[in-house]
Motif scaffolding. Structure first.
Motif, PDB file in Angstrom:
ATOM      1  N   ALA A 165     -31.422  76.637  18.595  1.00 16.53           N
ATOM      2  CA  ALA A 165     -32.636  76.403  19.371  1.00 16.53           C
ATOM      3  C   ALA A 165     -33.796  77.080  18.804  1.00 16.53           C
ATOM      4  CB  ALA A 165     -32.394  77.517  20.599  1.00 16.53           C
ATOM      5  N   ARG A 199     -26.228  75.480  20.693  1.00 17.15           N
ATOM      6  CA  ARG A 199     -27.614  75.769  21.574  1.00 17.15           C
ATOM      7  C   ARG A 199     -28.809  74.952  20.834  1.00 17.15           C
ATOM      8  NH1 ARG A 199     -24.796  78.076  25.440  1.00 17.15           N
ATOM      9  NH2 ARG A 199     -24.566  80.212  25.449  1.00 17.15           N
ATOM     10  N   ILE A 200     -29.267  73.920  21.694  1.00 14.52           N
ATOM     11  CA  ILE A 200     -30.058  73.181  21.127  1.00 14.52           C
ATOM     12  C   ILE A 200     -31.346  72.920  21.915  1.00 14.52           C
ATOM     13  CG2 ILE A 200     -28.703  71.327  19.691  1.00 14.52           C
ATOM     14  CD1 ILE A 200     -28.557  69.681  22.608  1.00 14.52           C
ATOM     15  N   ALA A 201     -31.590  74.260  22.816  1.00 17.00           N
ATOM     16  CA  ALA A 201     -32.603  74.321  23.560  1.00 17.00           C
ATOM     17  C   ALA A 201     -34.071  74.239  22.631  1.00 17.00           C
ATOM     18  CB  ALA A 201     -32.640  75.567  24.497  1.00 17.00           C
ATOM     19  N   ASN A 239     -36.098  72.367  21.401  1.00 18.66           N
ATOM     20  CA  ASN A 239     -36.481  71.270  20.466  1.00 18.66           C
ATOM     21  C   ASN A 239     -37.329  70.195  20.953  1.00 18.66           C
ATOM     22  OD1 ASN A 239     -35.021  71.926  17.880  1.00 18.66           O
ATOM     23  ND2 ASN A 239     -33.656  72.697  19.277  1.00 18.66           N
ATOM     24  N   LEU A 262     -35.783  66.782  21.370  1.00 15.53           N
ATOM     25  CA  LEU A 262     -35.091  65.774  21.699  1.00 15.53           C
ATOM     26  C   LEU A 262     -35.501  65.221  23.019  1.00 15.53           C
ATOM     27  CD1 LEU A 262     -31.675  67.990  21.202  1.00 15.53           C
ATOM     28  CD2 LEU A 262     -32.648  66.242  19.759  1.00 15.53           C
ATOM     29  N   LEU A 271     -30.036  63.355  25.635  1.00  9.17           N
ATOM     30  CA  LEU A 271     -28.696  64.226  25.390  1.00  9.17           C
ATOM     31  C   LEU A 271     -27.707  63.240  24.611  1.00  9.17           C
ATOM     32  CD1 LEU A 271     -27.605  67.283  25.819  1.00  9.17           C
ATOM     33  CD2 LEU A 271     -26.688  66.581  27.767  1.00  9.17           C
ATOM     34  N   LEU A 325     -23.169  75.074  26.364  1.00  4.52           N
ATOM     35  CA  LEU A 325     -24.179  74.443  26.160  1.00  4.52           C
ATOM     36  C   LEU A 325     -25.366  74.536  26.737  1.00  4.52           C
ATOM     37  CD1 LEU A 325     -25.380  71.517  24.677  1.00  4.52           C
ATOM     38  CD2 LEU A 325     -24.533  70.630  27.116  1.00  4.52           C
ATOM     39  N   TYR A 362     -29.705  73.297  26.418  1.00  3.28           N
ATOM     40  CA  TYR A 362     -30.473  72.281  26.123  1.00  3.28           C
ATOM     41  C   TYR A 362     -31.905  72.117  26.673  1.00  3.28           C
ATOM     42  CZ  TYR A 362     -28.736  69.885  30.349  1.00  3.28           C
ATOM     43  OH  TYR A 362     -28.626  69.386  31.480  1.00  3.28           O
ATOM     44  N   ASN A 410     -36.534  70.958  26.025  1.00  5.39           N
ATOM     45  CA  ASN A 410     -36.504  69.583  25.345  1.00  5.39           C
ATOM     46  C   ASN A 410     -37.484  68.649  26.270  1.00  5.39           C
ATOM     47  OD1 ASN A 410     -35.011  69.376  22.716  1.00  5.39           O
ATOM     48  ND2 ASN A 410     -33.557  70.693  24.128  1.00  5.39           N
ATOM     49  N   SER A 451     -35.326  67.269  29.475  1.00  6.62           N
ATOM     50  CA  SER A 451     -34.894  68.359  30.275  1.00  6.62           C
ATOM     51  C   SER A 451     -35.937  68.884  31.248  1.00  6.62           C
ATOM     52  CB  SER A 451     -34.090  69.200  29.685  1.00  6.62           C
ATOM     53  OG  SER A 451     -34.642  70.140  28.773  1.00  6.62           O
ATOM     54  N   SER A 491     -29.491  75.237  31.933  1.00  2.12           N
ATOM     55  CA  SER A 491     -30.259  73.853  31.748  1.00  2.12           C
ATOM     56  C   SER A 491     -30.181  72.874  32.950  1.00  2.12           C
ATOM     57  CB  SER A 491     -29.701  73.062  30.601  1.00  2.12           C
ATOM     58  OG  SER A 491     -29.405  73.873  29.373  1.00  2.12           O
TER      59      SER A 491
END
Length: 431
Positions: free
Chosen positions: A135, A156-158, A160, A162, A165, A178, A180, A183, A186, A363
């Motif tokens: 994140a 955790r890729i919140a 960013n 992106l 998904l 997960l 996200y 982004n 989202s 998310s």
């Protein structure tokens, strides 16, 4: 916390754990004298930019924390440490992860709050990777090779960059947690989003701190109303990136979740704070409710921990399971992935009445999107299965629930039951 004088005097010989925060700009070579014993090293909150090649002499080192330093790249010497499996590099200035820098035995990698725009394909060659914290970076994509990370359970890729998904992410057989939000892909709102009452800061008075997490502080307090004062809990957000994402996304999800008997939903939103801080006013949960479990340890990695000899009656297990499943079903009907469905985010009373809390990893998604909605729900079903497994392991008479628990955790994501199906099956059980 230790200090350099203790280290240099030899008083820390044979230490298994060492923590030093002393505005270090270079790695203290005296640490190498602990090579035969040292397993956990914390050099967070210093000003380090590099590690020497001699760092590889720490052959028993399992865990290293280098958070809040000045690294611009993940040090390649880490891959030369034969026992190293957990690496923390949160809040540095890292823009590069060299392909050769991450040990192949890595289970837990923390790169939260850095400057990463991409990751090397080599990340997909970590067969033991269970927990990956990304994140608060600038990632525009994840390597396709990560589809081979079959043991990945939490990512955790919140916060960013992106734009979608990755489809392979939703087919990973063990992925359960997960996040996200934050982004470009989202930014939608949940179904049936709620408008909360605004509560002026002047109408609130704060008492003792009840709890503190990565995103904020919860205090007991009073809400002054025309008919008197109502005891409440007040959560004030810290405003900085957390391991799960951005506090404003947590605030949005908490509001969108609305009310449900098994959720700790907000009564209102704090406005007119003197420091312009965001906050929520929450119902004060009776002190008969306690946290169900503790957060994962360094050893358990992704699984919650419980006090020794913890045991639950079957009636309590059923009540907890029904409550948590009902809360999750409600969230998914609104297009909200909780993202952190865990015992340590669940409050229960002695009878098993459960309240799911903490939207820090939540998310949004479109529940009408048949391409991803069922997979996202069933990803969270595996998290529920882990919780149910924890309960069954501590309930001598829970064997009738094992089939449901195993169905929730089966590797084929699409073959898992929905939360509606879980609730229907739980309704058929009697204690």
């Amino acid at each position: 916390m230790h200090n350099l004088e203790l280290l240099r005097s030899g008083q820390l010989n044979d230490a298994r754990r060492l923590a030093l925060a002393a505005d270090l700009t270079t790695f203290p070579e005296e640490i190498l004298e602990l090579a035969d014993s040292l397993e956990i090293l914390d050099l967070s909150n210093n000003a380090l930019t590099t590690l020497p090649d001699s760092f590889a002499k720490l052959h028993n080192l399992r865990v290293v924390f280098l958070n809040n330093n000045c690294f611009e790249a993940v040090p390649e010497v880490l891959a030369q440490c034969p026992s190293l499996s957990m690496i923390g590099l949160k809040s540095n200035q890292i823009a590069t992860v060299p392909a050769e820098a991450v040990p192949p035995q890595t289970r837990w990698l923390i790169l939260t709050d850095n400057r990463l725009r991409s990751l090397p394909d080599a990340i997909g060659h970590l067969p033991h990777l269970q927990k990956l914290m990304l994140a608060g970076n600038r990632l525009q994509a994840l390597p396709e090779t990560m589809a081979a990370c079959q043991n990945l359970e939490l990512i955790r890729i919140a916060a960013n960059q992106l734009d979608h998904l990755p489809p392979w992410l939703l087919s990973l057989p063990r992925l359960s947690w997960l996040a996200y939000a934050g982004n470009p892909f989202s930014q939608g709102a949940a179904v049936g989003s709620t408008v909360l009452p605004q509560i002026p800061w002047a109408d609130l008075s704060l008492g003792e701190v009840l709890g503190q997490g990565a995103s904020g502080v919860i205090s007991g307090g009073l809400w002054r109303q025309p008919r008197g004062q109502l005891p409440v809990a007040v959560k004030l957000f810290k405003g900085a990136i957390t391991s799960d994402g951005l506090p404003e996304d947590e605030l949005r999800a908490c509001i969108a979740a609305g009310s449900h008997p098994h959720l700790i939903g907000p009564l209102g939103q704090v406005v007119q704070h003197p420091e312009q801080r965001h906050g929520l006013v929450l119902p004060l949960v009776p002190d008969t409710y306690q946290v169900l479990g503790g957060p994962p340890s360094l050893e358990s990695c992704t699984r919650d921990i419980y006090p020794a000899h913890t045991e639950f009656a079957l009636a309590v297990v059923l009540a907890i399971a029904r409550g948590v499943a009902a809360a999750a079903a409600h969230l998914h009907s609104r297009g909200i992935l909780h993202g952190d469905l865990y015992a340590h985010n669940t409050l229960v009373n002695p009878a098993g009445d459960a309240r799911l809390s903490d939207f820090g990893a939540a998310s949004f998604y479109d529940p009408a999107d048949r391409a991803i909605a069922p997979a996202l729900e069933r990803l969270e079903v595996r998290a529920f299965g882990c919780l149910l497994e924890d309960l069954c392991d501590r309930c001598p008479s829970a064997h009738p629930l094992r089939a449901l628990q195993q169905a929730c955790m089966q590797p084929d994501v699409q073959a898992r039951p929905s939360f509606a199906e879980i609730l229907a099956e739980l309704a058929a059980f009697t204690a």
